[in-house]
Structures are given as structure tokens and as C-alpha cells.
Design a protein around this motif. Structure first.
Motif, PDB file in Angstrom:
ATOM      1  N   MET A   1       0.075  -6.861   0.116  1.00  0.00           N
ATOM      2  CA  MET A   1      -0.881  -5.986  -0.390  1.00  0.00           C
ATOM      3  C   MET A   1      -1.894  -6.702  -1.353  1.00  0.00           C
ATOM      4  SD  MET A   1       0.615  -3.343   0.573  1.00  0.00           S
ATOM      5  CE  MET A   1      -0.641  -2.364  -0.358  1.00  0.00           C
ATOM      6  N   LYS A   2      -1.963  -7.968  -1.871  1.00  0.00           N
ATOM      7  CA  LYS A   2      -3.236  -8.188  -2.426  1.00  0.00           C
ATOM      8  C   LYS A   2      -4.018  -8.761  -1.316  1.00  0.00           C
ATOM      9  CE  LYS A   2      -0.028 -12.121  -2.664  1.00  0.00           C
ATOM     10  NZ  LYS A   2       0.326 -13.056  -4.109  1.00  0.00           N
TER      11      LYS A   2
ATOM     12  N   THR B   1      -5.356  -6.953   1.350  1.00  0.00           N
ATOM     13  CA  THR B   1      -5.561  -5.878   1.160  1.00  0.00           C
ATOM     14  C   THR B   1      -6.302  -4.733   0.381  1.00  0.00           C
ATOM     15  OG1 THR B   1      -4.982  -4.176   3.159  1.00  0.00           O
ATOM     16  CG2 THR B   1      -3.681  -4.666   2.045  1.00  0.00           C
ATOM     17  N   PHE B   2      -7.190  -3.990   1.371  1.00  0.00           N
ATOM     18  CA  PHE B   2      -7.671  -2.816   0.408  1.00  0.00           C
ATOM     19  C   PHE B   2      -6.849  -1.170   0.801  1.00  0.00           C
ATOM     20  CE2 PHE B   2     -10.869  -6.358   0.324  1.00  0.00           C
ATOM     21  CZ  PHE B   2     -10.587  -5.960  -1.092  1.00  0.00           C
ATOM     22  N   LEU B   3      -5.659  -1.565   0.947  1.00  0.00           N
ATOM     23  CA  LEU B   3      -4.933  -0.260   1.954  1.00  0.00           C
ATOM     24  C   LEU B   3      -5.078   0.559   0.201  1.00  0.00           C
ATOM     25  CD1 LEU B   3      -3.402   0.430   3.920  1.00  0.00           C
ATOM     26  CD2 LEU B   3      -1.545  -0.014   3.211  1.00  0.00           C
ATOM     27  N   LYS B   4      -5.108   2.076   1.253  1.00  0.00           N
ATOM     28  CA  LYS B   4      -5.159   3.138  -0.543  1.00  0.00           C
ATOM     29  C   LYS B   4      -4.123   3.805   0.809  1.00  0.00           C
ATOM     30  CE  LYS B   4      -8.106   1.667  -2.948  1.00  0.00           C
ATOM     31  NZ  LYS B   4      -8.043   0.643  -4.559  1.00  0.00           N
ATOM     32  N   ARG B   5      -4.195   4.396   1.203  1.00  0.00           N
ATOM     33  CA  ARG B   5      -3.363   5.242   2.512  1.00  0.00           C
ATOM     34  C   ARG B   5      -2.298   4.818   3.603  1.00  0.00           C
ATOM     35  NH1 ARG B   5      -6.023  10.994   2.897  1.00  0.00           N
ATOM     36  NH2 ARG B   5      -5.588  11.732   0.238  1.00  0.00           N
TER      37      ARG B   5
ATOM     38  N   THR C   1       4.978  -4.063  -6.150  1.00  0.00           N
ATOM     39  CA  THR C   1       3.436  -4.226  -6.082  1.00  0.00           C
ATOM     40  C   THR C   1       2.297  -3.851  -7.631  1.00  0.00           C
ATOM     41  OG1 THR C   1       2.804  -2.839  -4.812  1.00  0.00           O
ATOM     42  CG2 THR C   1       3.420  -4.288  -3.662  1.00  0.00           C
ATOM     43  N   VAL C   2       1.478  -4.420  -8.001  1.00  0.00           N
ATOM     44  CA  VAL C   2       0.787  -3.947  -9.120  1.00  0.00           C
ATOM     45  C   VAL C   2       0.047  -2.824  -8.640  1.00  0.00           C
ATOM     46  CG1 VAL C   2      -1.320  -4.736 -10.944  1.00  0.00           C
ATOM     47  CG2 VAL C   2       0.024  -5.943  -9.871  1.00  0.00           C
ATOM     48  N   THR C   3      -0.705  -2.302  -7.243  1.00  0.00           N
ATOM     49  CA  THR C   3      -1.463  -1.437  -7.283  1.00  0.00           C
ATOM     50  C   THR C   3      -0.101  -0.615  -5.873  1.00  0.00           C
ATOM     51  OG1 THR C   3      -2.791  -2.864  -4.974  1.00  0.00           O
ATOM     52  CG2 THR C   3      -3.813  -2.030  -7.328  1.00  0.00           C
ATOM     53  N   THR C   4      -0.255   0.650  -6.382  1.00  0.00           N
ATOM     54  CA  THR C   4       0.478   1.602  -5.628  1.00  0.00           C
ATOM     55  C   THR C   4      -0.500   2.587  -4.599  1.00  0.00           C
ATOM     56  OG1 THR C   4      -0.022   3.478  -6.632  1.00  0.00           O
ATOM     57  CG2 THR C   4       1.961   2.647  -7.435  1.00  0.00           C
ATOM     58  N   ILE C   5       0.168   2.447  -3.175  1.00  0.00           N
ATOM     59  CA  ILE C   5      -0.356   3.327  -2.030  1.00  0.00           C
ATOM     60  C   ILE C   5      -0.013   4.648  -1.347  1.00  0.00           C
ATOM     61  CG2 ILE C   5      -1.305   0.913  -0.809  1.00  0.00           C
ATOM     62  CD1 ILE C   5       1.432   1.847   0.223  1.00  0.00           C
ATOM     63  N   GLU C   6      -1.072   5.232  -1.617  1.00  0.00           N
ATOM     64  CA  GLU C   6      -0.377   6.827  -1.327  1.00  0.00           C
ATOM     65  C   GLU C   6       0.547   7.059  -0.022  1.00  0.00           C
ATOM     66  OE1 GLU C   6      -2.751  11.055  -1.413  1.00  0.00           O
ATOM     67  OE2 GLU C   6      -4.161   9.510  -1.802  1.00  0.00           O
TER      68      GLU C   6
END
Length: 90
Positions: free
Chosen positions: A29-30, A32-36, A62-67
Motif C-alpha cells: 500500500m505504501k 500506491t495512491f489507492l483510495k477506493r 496500514t497507516v492510510t485506509t482505503i474505502e
């Protein structure tokens, strides 16, 4: 960025594969810029639960979550992912 995966055939990883899949995806995930993330599954409650379980594990690791959402129709999944692009333009 958004992704649609079509699992309409109903691939079902076993428990150890679920963990390994979540760990692998989280480690990537780190990069990529995946949001959804949209996943197309057959109309099967087990498939939906499995998808939610794995994606929750990824988000926990992960630190950032995806929708994410689960769909039974690839066109609906594509429309949902495309909405992200429309929202980000405004």
C-alpha cells in the motif's frame, strides 16, 4: 486512484491465505495512491464477509485506509470507483 477487481467466479482463500493476502497487500500500500477498492463477488454472503474481513485486515495493517465496497455487478463497481475522480475534480 481506484481499483475494481472481478471475483464473480467466487475464489475463496483459506484462513492462512487470507492473512498472507492481507499482509502482502498492506506491505504494498505504501507504493500506491489507492483510495477506493471495489470487489465484484457472486451473490454469496460468505464471499461478502470474506472480502470485508480481508479488507479490514489490510486497513488495520496500514497507516492510510482505503474505502471499499462489495458489488455483484461490475458496472456498478466501475461507477462507484469513477465517482472518486468526479469528487476530486470539484
Amino acid at each position: 486512484m481506484s481499483w475494481v477487481t472481478d471475483n464473480s467466479i467466487g475464489f475463496q482463500p483459506d484462513l492462512s491465505m487470507q492473512r498472507a493476502l492481507a499482509q502482502l497487500a498492506a506491505s504494498r500500500m505504501k507504493y500506491t495512491f489507492l483510495k477506493r477498492f471495489a470487489r465484484v463477488t457472486p451473490m454469496d454472503v460468505f464471499q461478502e464477509l470474506l472480502t470485508h474481513k480481508i479488507l479490514n485486515q489490510i486497513n488495520d495493517l496500514t497507516v492510510t485506509t482505503i474505502e471499499y465496497e462489495v458489488f455483484h455487478n461490475s458496472k456498478d463497481a466501475q461507477v462507484w470507483c469513477a465517482q472518486l475522480n468526479l469528487l476530486s475534480v470539484n
